[in-house]
Motif scaffolding. Structure first.
Motif, PDB file in Angstrom:
ATOM      1  N   THR A   1      -1.981   3.604  -3.950  1.00 19.78           N
ATOM      2  CA  THR A   1      -0.931   2.803  -4.555  1.00 19.78           C
ATOM      3  C   THR A   1      -0.960   3.049  -6.064  1.00 19.78           C
ATOM      4  O   THR A   1      -2.025   3.068  -6.664  1.00 19.78           O
ATOM      5  CB  THR A   1      -1.188   1.306  -4.290  1.00 19.78           C
ATOM      6  OG1 THR A   1      -1.443   1.148  -2.902  1.00 19.78           O
ATOM      7  CG2 THR A   1      -0.002   0.456  -4.710  1.00 19.78           C
TER       8      THR A   1
ATOM      9  N   LYS B   1      -2.324   8.053   0.363  1.00 18.89           N
ATOM     10  CA  LYS B   1      -1.691   6.731   0.448  1.00 18.89           C
ATOM     11  C   LYS B   1      -2.158   5.806  -0.681  1.00 18.89           C
ATOM     12  O   LYS B   1      -2.223   4.586  -0.521  1.00 18.89           O
ATOM     13  CB  LYS B   1      -1.961   6.070   1.807  1.00 18.89           C
ATOM     14  CG  LYS B   1      -1.230   6.724   2.960  1.00 18.89           C
ATOM     15  CD  LYS B   1       0.197   6.216   3.074  1.00 18.89           C
ATOM     16  CE  LYS B   1       1.121   7.180   3.809  1.00 18.89           C
ATOM     17  NZ  LYS B   1       1.642   8.271   2.965  1.00 18.89           N
TER      18      LYS B   1
ATOM     19  N   ASN C   1      -0.590  10.990  -3.812  1.00 14.23           N
ATOM     20  CA  ASN C   1      -0.070   9.783  -3.175  1.00 14.23           C
ATOM     21  C   ASN C   1       0.268  10.044  -1.708  1.00 14.23           C
ATOM     22  O   ASN C   1      -0.006   9.230  -0.837  1.00 14.23           O
ATOM     23  CB  ASN C   1       1.171   9.304  -3.935  1.00 14.23           C
ATOM     24  CG  ASN C   1       1.967   8.269  -3.177  1.00 14.23           C
ATOM     25  OD1 ASN C   1       2.954   8.588  -2.517  1.00 14.23           O
ATOM     26  ND2 ASN C   1       1.527   7.021  -3.234  1.00 14.23           N
ATOM     27  N   ARG C   2       0.834  11.233  -1.450  1.00 12.30           N
ATOM     28  CA  ARG C   2       1.210  11.565  -0.079  1.00 12.30           C
ATOM     29  C   ARG C   2      -0.034  11.700   0.805  1.00 12.30           C
ATOM     30  O   ARG C   2      -0.089  11.183   1.912  1.00 12.30           O
ATOM     31  CB  ARG C   2       2.028  12.855  -0.067  1.00 12.30           C
ATOM     32  CG  ARG C   2       2.899  12.932   1.148  1.00 12.30           C
ATOM     33  CD  ARG C   2       3.874  14.078   1.208  1.00 12.30           C
ATOM     34  NE  ARG C   2       3.636  15.157   0.271  1.00 12.30           N
ATOM     35  CZ  ARG C   2       4.528  15.533  -0.638  1.00 12.30           C
ATOM     36  NH1 ARG C   2       5.675  14.913  -0.752  1.00 12.30           N
ATOM     37  NH2 ARG C   2       4.276  16.550  -1.433  1.00 12.30           N
TER      38      ARG C   2
ATOM     39  N   GLU D   1       0.826  -1.201   0.000  1.00 12.90           N
ATOM     40  CA  GLU D   1       0.000   0.000   0.000  1.00 12.90           C
ATOM     41  C   GLU D   1       0.865   1.257   0.000  1.00 12.90           C
ATOM     42  O   GLU D   1       1.857   1.341   0.728  1.00 12.90           O
ATOM     43  CB  GLU D   1      -0.903  -0.001   1.240  1.00 12.90           C
ATOM     44  CG  GLU D   1      -2.014   1.016   1.112  1.00 12.90           C
ATOM     45  CD  GLU D   1      -2.797   1.198   2.401  1.00 12.90           C
ATOM     46  OE1 GLU D   1      -2.643   0.380   3.319  1.00 12.90           O
ATOM     47  OE2 GLU D   1      -3.563   2.168   2.458  1.00 12.90           O
ATOM     48  N   GLY D   2       0.477   2.230  -0.823  1.00  9.92           N
ATOM     49  CA  GLY D   2       1.139   3.520  -0.828  1.00  9.92           C
ATOM     50  C   GLY D   2       2.391   3.593  -1.687  1.00  9.92           C
ATOM     51  O   GLY D   2       2.988   4.653  -1.831  1.00  9.92           O
TER      52      GLY D   2
END
Lengths: 265, 336
Positions: free
Chosen positions: B209, B207, B203-204, B49-50
């Motif tokens: 993917t 989170k 994304n930051r 994840e992430g």
């Protein structure tokens, strides 16, 4: 309920799209009206020579024609364009995006665009039916109208199932011109009362398209019922084959999608 | 639990050979030769994840086919995959709501309508709550600085603007996984970098993917902490970008500016690879650098020295070349 709301959204979006090309929209409506005019002149000519064709007199025929126009109008407004575009989606690979959406694939792919320019055809059909019925002196009893509409809806579902099967074949054939010609053949079979195929030389057509691929029933059975010409065998056959073809076409549609998935790159 | 986990994921395609000419066309009607092509060969991949993972490889390496298997659009021939806890090719509705696929070469917005109308339809299709929808559109368009483009028909947008709209559309239902197939193809540097910034921030904050293919190393250098390379359907590298440099980028590029023109063979045993007026350029392995410097140290006509890593494009293309295996074609079969 959710699907009904979606349908309204599809209709809204399609109308917006269509209205951005106004001239095209008006031209298509004009063509439909002209096309109907030509048909009417043709029938007028025939009925000026003979008072009855295969047991249908002029106003009964007008009613039949109205029913045919209504049914075809519904098919063209809701599905035809989507079905024609299906093989293009296969060819370009854009079908992917539709398969990713979290709703029923059959619903999305066959209802996603509403062709508003053919909608007037439905009203032309309804108008013809009213004129025919009034000239025949038939009263619009609610019971009769209700069951007529039920039967017409069955005929419509049957036509939709045929179209869906032809559309699904697009996954293998990719180019679907021949399919649309088959569809055109079907519409021609639906266009005339099935009793014109009574003579013995028409037996193959009567059997193939009256029983196995019963395109002849789609308009004939509802119209016969409304005009008091029906027998129960026709109604039973229409009901059974509609149920069967709805199931078959849905199964075949998903079967074709599975084939697309295992073959697409 | 990993977001993506595959085991021996394999896809063979059956292709039909077309014989040339009219005679060939007739023969094809009755006797088509089928050939199996191995597009993806036993891929084992695990993504947490992430992560933002760059999925690289030359054209035809099997990147897009892999993405399509992961999104459930293509049935694998063998192997298993689990994406967000689902088997992708069973395509349950919940799975389809949980991810998005964006392809830079294709568009899914209504061409003739403003993007806002397409967004509205997507809201209905994904069953997104009205309030949530409004705030998501607001957030995404702010992040992309593209609010004023919402009302313009999509066909009138530039390629970069359209890509922003495509990404916005793909994120409306707040997917947990984003699969990107060449999202920056054909974009200019400015548009590319605004997409990078957007993906980085999204994304930051979320989170999310991301697994992306790209031919632009700029994308990879900027975004991807991890790189997976496939070549001819096989996975040939899985690690950091620096790791590739260490494995295949052992050479450094050294440029020296002299006071006046000198001959390319000025240093014993080291021929310069390029001469540009007073500037000479050498490709030197790491081990040779001390020897090189000591040669230069005694000279008083050196004006400037720079030691650089070779461009990442060069390193990656070396990597591809070193891994080129014969095209994996299985024996031809005749199909009646």
């Amino acid at each position: 309920m959710r699907y009904l709301r979606l349908l309204v959204s599809f209709a809204r979006i399609s109308l917006m799209g269509e209205l951005s090309f106004r001239v095209n929209f008006l031209l298509k409506i004009l063509v439909e009206v002209l096309w109907l005019g030509i048909l009417l002149i043709f029938y007028k000519t025939i009925f000026s020579k003979s008072s009855s064709v295969s047991g249908w007199d002029e106003y009964q025929y007008l009613f039949f024609l109205g029913a045919y126009y209504t049914l075809e109008g519904f098919v063209e407004t809701f599905f035809l364009e989507n079905c024609v575009e299906f093989s293009e989606l296969v060819r370009s690979g854009n079908l992917d995006f539709f398969l990713l959406k979290p709703i029923d694939e059959q619903f999305l792919l066959t209802f996603r665009k509403i062709d508003w320019s053919t909608a007037p055809k439905i009203f032309l059909g309804l108008g013809l039916m009213s004129i025919g019925a009034m000239d025949l002196g038939i009263t619009f009893e609610p019971f009769r109208v209700f069951w007529f509409l039920v039967l017409l809806f069955m005929g419509f579902s049957l036509a939709y199932s045929f179209l869906l099967v032809l559309t699904s074949l697009g996954v293998w054939l990719v180019r679907n011109q021949s399919l649309m010609e088959i569809w055109w053949l079907f519409t021609n079979l639906m266009r005339y009362p099935r009793s014109i195929y009574q003579p013995s030389w028409a037996l193959p057509i009567r059997v193939v398209f009256g029983v196995f691929i019963p395109a002849l029933l789609a308009v004939s059975v509802p119209a016969e019922y409304f005009l008091g010409k029906s027998d129960w065998s026709g109604i039973a056959l229409l009901s059974i084959s509609t149920g069967f073809f709805i199931w078959l076409s849905r199964w075949f549609f998903f079967y074709s999608l599975r084939h697309y998935q295992s073959a697409s790159s | 639990m990993p977001v993506i986990k595959t085991q021996n994921l394999t896809k063979e395609f059956k292709v039909f050979e077309k014989q040339p000419g009219l005679g060939g066309a007739f023969r094809n009607l009755f006797n088509r030769k089928a050939k199996k092509v191995l597009a993806v060969d036993s891929i084992n991949l695990e993504i947490q994840e992430g992560e933002i993972v760059g999925f690289l490889g030359p054209n035809g390496a099997g990147k897009t086919t892999t993405l399509k298997m992961l999104s459930g659009l293509v049935f694998p021939t063998r192997g298993t995959a689990e994406v967000l806890g689902y088997t992708p090719w069973k395509r349950p509705i919940e799975f389809r709501k949980a991810f998005s696929l964006v392809m830079g070469q294709k568009n899914q917005l209504w061409w003739d309508l403003p993007a806002s109308d397409s967004f509205f339809l997507l809201r209905e299709i994904y069953g997104i709550d009205r309030k949530k929808f409004a705030s998501t559109v607001d957030e995404l368009t702010t992040l992309f600085q593209c609010r004023d483009l919402l009302a313009q028909p999509v066909r009138e947008l530039s390629l970069g603007e359209r890509m922003k709209m495509e990404l916005t559309a793909a994120l409306l239902h707040e997917p947990k996984l984003l699969l990107l197939d060449e999202p920056t193809i054909g974009l200019d540097v400015v548009a590319q970098s605004s997409i990078h910034k957007f993906l980085e921030e999204y994304n930051r904050s979320r989170k999310i993917t991301i697994l992306m293919t790209s031919h632009y190393m700029r994308d990879v250098e900027r975004l991807c902490s991890r790189v997976v390379i496939i070549s001819s359907g096989k996975m040939v590298y899985d690690g950091t970008l620096d790791g590739i440099k260490k494995r295949h980028g052992n050479e450094k590029t050294i440029r020296v500016l002299f006071r006046k023109q000198v001959s390319p063979g000025i240093l014993p045993g080291l021929q310069a690879s390029e001469v540009r007026g007073e500037e000479l350029q050498w490709h030197v392995s790491r081990e040779e650098i001390p020897k090189f410097i000591s040669h230069l140290a005694g000279r008083d006509d050196v004006v400037d020295i720079s030691i650089e890593d070779p461009p990442i494009e060069e390193v990656i293309s070396k990597f591809f070349q070193s891994q080129v295996i014969q095209a994996p074609t299985l024996p031809a079969q005749v199909e009646s």
